[in-house]
Design a protein around this motif. Structure first.
Motif: not given
Ligand code: SF4
Ligand code: SF4
Lengths: 602, 228
Positions: A106-115, A353-360, B69-70
């Motif tokens: 879904t191009n949600c970018r959750r993986c992006t902030i976790n790489c 939880y999780p929330n904000r930029a880490e939300n699913f 942080s991640m």
């Protein structure tokens, strides 16, 4: 065995890829070390633990192979060494790529902030979508919606007269509620301070939010307008990866704002609309941002802070939780303001939880709601979100995004969570203490005069609607189609109480037969029925000359109705309502559909 | 340079030549990367009161040292530790290769030998684990290319060989053969030349990718990540 030659489409995709490359994109293409750390961050992976193809890097590798085969040193000389030998070559490969790029991300970018390497997998997946779109390979829903946005300027195929009619309808409803016409929605008001851009879903299926926003603007004494063109804040270019469409759609809004000479664009609550209009649109269109753009959440928050509107949180006593739209939170850093506002208008806010930029993701992002072929996978992947919501014990899930409203509504039904979805505009409107708001304090006498004395207002036909309100469907014929007897009985009772003559049908075949003989003014249609389904019946109704003009309001509890809204093998239904339906909303909605159809016919 | 054998001398010379080749190829690689147009974000800052591109870039660049942080490093803390050990091993291995040619006395000294030896043995253990992980986890098998396997196999051998070479240089009984050092230097030379063409070149790109994504998300307002 020798390899097949590259097809024309593949060559076009390669050329298009070369155009899309910049340093950041190339960094993401060469930076992945295949460490697998992003794996468990993706809702598709977590809900499909036995399917390794759900892992984010596999999805990004699809475009990476194409890049390596054409631009990377090692990949050009020894393609098999870096997997570039598996780059697509034939048109058959494209269907597989379509399923991956549109159906598993879904191009949600959750993986992006976790790489750990800073690889932006979601951007790479969007690039793959763009390459496929470039050669005409995309899900049917994406094709139809993109076409509408190119041709009609909005993604739901709303005609200008229907849009303006809806604004008028909402103005009339406000007039009925308030007893005066002061809160009417201004259209194309030159020099207004605010231009309010909305999601076409609001026009088509949820006009209540337009009315609520209008009430809030009026209460705050805002100098605002809605544009007659360039009103769609959403942008399918974000989902299809088509930057050309993205730029053209955003430019329509900017140009209209410039033409009207407004100070700022206020964007109604839509995650991808906010991202497209406020953040990406200026990049796609190359239009330097000349005026401020803000989410209506910020506007409403400022009204409260500035004392322009006054709210009473005890009017919203139920426990609420907040779902962050991925586009808002991860891609636009917009997550604190909705919480601040929520705390001001409710009494029991429980964080998820999780929330904000880490939300699913709500699982409806990235245009997923328009791709009905992937609905089962989408709903399975929604398990993660369902668990998140369940743990909050909330009765209401609040979100600042229309897409998320749909995604969450589907998963709430699917996982039987028993809660409802609302947007902040709903809660703010509910919490308003009108008599304390700017507009009343600054002009109390004038308002009272409008309500009781103004002759022009009293002469208007709409406020004097008491008899019609008692039987708003008097003289109308409604066909109720639903396989569940208790629901059918409920609907029949509601319509009969509203003055309609009602017939009923329990399946698709009976619906078709009665549509011919009973000739209703409207069909209330359930979609999920044994035998001939509602979807099939609907398509047949539309394809049959005798019945194709009968307005249909889909009343359903299942997500397959998205197929008829987005895939559109035939013109879409005139309305849809989610089960369970609210009696008043059902009657007023159906009455409006019938009146609107008549007005058009005349 | 010390010259205990002509083979060792050759290995040392090759090693330094390889280093120069690597530097040249790396420079070319970076030139290649910077030939692509820079991505431009014309949007207004997302949350200027909270963060900005500079802050986001800084946070992103150093989040490798902030496992909290991640989510991926928080939840996968054990894997994060293997990552730390693996990369400390790489630093130890490179230090050993270069210092053995310019400061043989230092690498033979007990404190250095202990620290470097332990780092290399630990990294070897982690690398063996990673080999199995890549060979047997379906997800890892699916995403791995021959380059991924080869790079990992070779690094595992390099860590192992580095550990025994360190033992040799420290004068540990049973590791007397100078050929250990020769083999280690040749293997290091091979890496220096192979790395710019393989996935291992990620460390060249890493600061840029991290900085860019950090600046982008910092400008938009979502980096540093806020939790509540
Ligand atoms: S995208 Fe990042 S986290 Fe995922 S496999 Fe590649 S380097 Fe690892
Ligand atoms: S962008 Fe979201 S849905 Fe797509 S692979 Fe990454 S985490 Fe999964």
């Amino acid at each position: 065995m020798s390899k097949p030659a590259k097809t024309h489409k593949i060559k076009m995709m390669e050329e298009q890829l070369a155009r899309k490359l910049n340093r950041q994109v190339v960094g993401s293409l060469v930076g992945c070390v295949h460490c697998g750390m992003c794996n468990e961050c993706c809702h598709y992976v977590l809900s499909h633990p036995d399917d390794p193809k759900m892992t984010p890097s596999y999805k990004a590798d699809q475009v990476r192979k194409l890049f390596k085969a054409n631009h990377d040193w090692t990949g050009s000389v020894f393609p098999w060494w870096v997997g570039a030998d598996k780059a697509p070559l034939t048109d058959d490969d494209l269907d597989k790529l379509k399923d991956i790029a549109f159906g598993t991300c879904t191009n949600c970018r959750r993986c992006t902030i976790n790489c750990p390497m800073g690889v932006d997998t979601a951007t790479l997946n969007r690039i793959m979508r763009g390459l496929l779109t470039h050669v005409g390979v995309m899900p049917e829903g994406v094709r139809v919606v993109s076409k509408d946005q190119w041709e009609l300027g909005n993604q739901m195929g709303v005609l200008k007269e229907d849009y303006l009619d809806t604004l008028e309808w909402m103005s009339e409803e406000l007039e009925e509620d308030l007893g005066h016409g002061e809160a009417a929605i201004p259209v194309d008001k030159p020099g207004a301070r605010v231009m309010y851009a909305i999601n076409p879903r609001e026009v088509k299926y949820d006009p209540r939010t337009i009315k609520e926003a209008a009430l809030i603007f009026w209460a705050a004494g805002e100098d605002w307008t809605m544009p007659s063109e360039g009103w769609d804040n959403t942008n399918f270019g974000l989902f299809s990866g088509d930057d050309g469409l993205g730029g053209a759609s955003a430019k329509r809004e900017y140009d209209k704002a410039r033409e009207l000479g407004v100070d700022k664009i206020v964007i109604s609550e839509c995650g991808h609309g906010y991202r497209s209009t406020r953040c990406e649109g200026v990049n796609w269109s190359g239009d330097a941002q000349a005026f401020p753009m803000e989410s209506s959440v910020i506007t409403m928050l400022n009204y409260i802070k500035e004392g322009k509107i006054v709210v009473d949180p005890t009017k919203n006593p139920k426990r609420v939780t907040f779902h962050d739209s991925c586009n808002n939170a991860r891609s636009c850093g917009f997550y604190e303001e909705p919480r601040e506002l929520l705390r001001l208008v409710t009494t029991d806010f429980q964080e998820m939880y999780p929330n904000r930029a880490e939300n699913f993701c709500c699982t409806g992002g990235g245009g997923a709601m328009s791709m009905s072929e992937y609905t089962p996978r989408r709903l399975k992947s929604a398990q993660i979100k369902a668990n998140q919501i369940r743990e909050t014990g909330a009765e209401i899930v609040v979100t600042s995004c229309h897409n998320c409203v749909d995604g969450l509504s589907d998963l709430i039904k699917h996982y039987k969570l028993g809660c409802e979805v609302k947007q902040l505009v709903d809660l703010v409107a509910d919490a308003l203490v009108l008599e304390e708001c700017y507009v009343m304090k600054s002009r109390p006498v004038a308002v009272a005069a409008v309500a009781s004395e103004e002759p022009a207002a009293a002469a208007r036909p709409v406020p004097v609607a008491a008899p019609a309100a008692a039987a708003p469907l008097a003289g109308r014929k409604v066909l109720v189609v639903d396989d569940e007897e208790d629901i059918r009985t409920f609907l029949v009772t509601v319509f009969e109480d509203a003055g309609a003559e009602v017939e009923q049908a329990a399946d698709g075949n009976e619906c078709l037969a009665k549509a011919r003989t009973f000739k209703p003014d409207l069909i209330s249609l359930d979609l999920s029925m044994p035998g001939k389904s509602g979807v099939d019946a609907f398509v047949e109704l539309r394809r049959t000359e005798e019945t194709q003009e009968i307005p249909v309001c889909v009343v359903t509890g299942h997500p397959e109705f998205r197929q008829v809204i987005y895939d559109r093998p035939v013109p879409p239904p005139e309305g849809y309502l989610n089960k369970p339906v609210d009696e008043d909303k059902l009657v007023s909605y159906v009455a409006h559909i019938i009146e609107h159809r008549e007005a058009k016919a005349n | 340079m010390h010259e205990s054998s002509s083979l060792l001398h050759t290995a040392e010379v090759v090693h330094w030549i390889a280093l120069i080749v690597m530097a040249v190829v790396y420079t070319m690689r970076l030139r290649w990367l910077f030939k692509f147009k820079p991505g431009v974000d014309r949007s207004a800052p997302g949350s200027p009161a909270r963060t900005n591109a500079k802050r986001g870039g800084f946070y992103s660049l150093f989040n490798v040292a902030m496992p909290w942080s991640m989510e991926s490093t928080r939840k996968g803390f054990a894997f994060y530790l293997t990552f730390v050990i693996f990369h400390i091993g790489v630093v130890a291995g490179i230090s050993l290769a270069f210092l053995s040619t310019i400061a043989p006395g230092l690498v033979a000294a007990r404190p250095f030998a202990w620290v470097c030896g332990v780092a290399l043995v630990a990294a070897f253990g982690v690398a063996v684990y990673r080999v199995f992980r890549r060979l047997f986890r379906p997800v890892m098998k699916l995403i791995s290319t021959p380059d991924d396997y080869f790079s990992l196999f070779m690094l595992t051998i390099w860590f192992g060989l580095g550990a025994v070479t360190q033992a040799h240089l420290a004068g540990v009984a049973g590791f007397e053969s100078v050929n250990l050092l020769v083999a280690y230097l040749f293997l290091t030379s091979f890496f220096l030349i192979y790395v710019p063409f393989s996935k291992i070149s990620h460390y060249l790109y890493y600061p840029f990718t991290r900085l860019w994504i950090g600046r982008t998300l910092g400008h938009r307002g979502s980096y540093p990540i806020a939790r509540g």
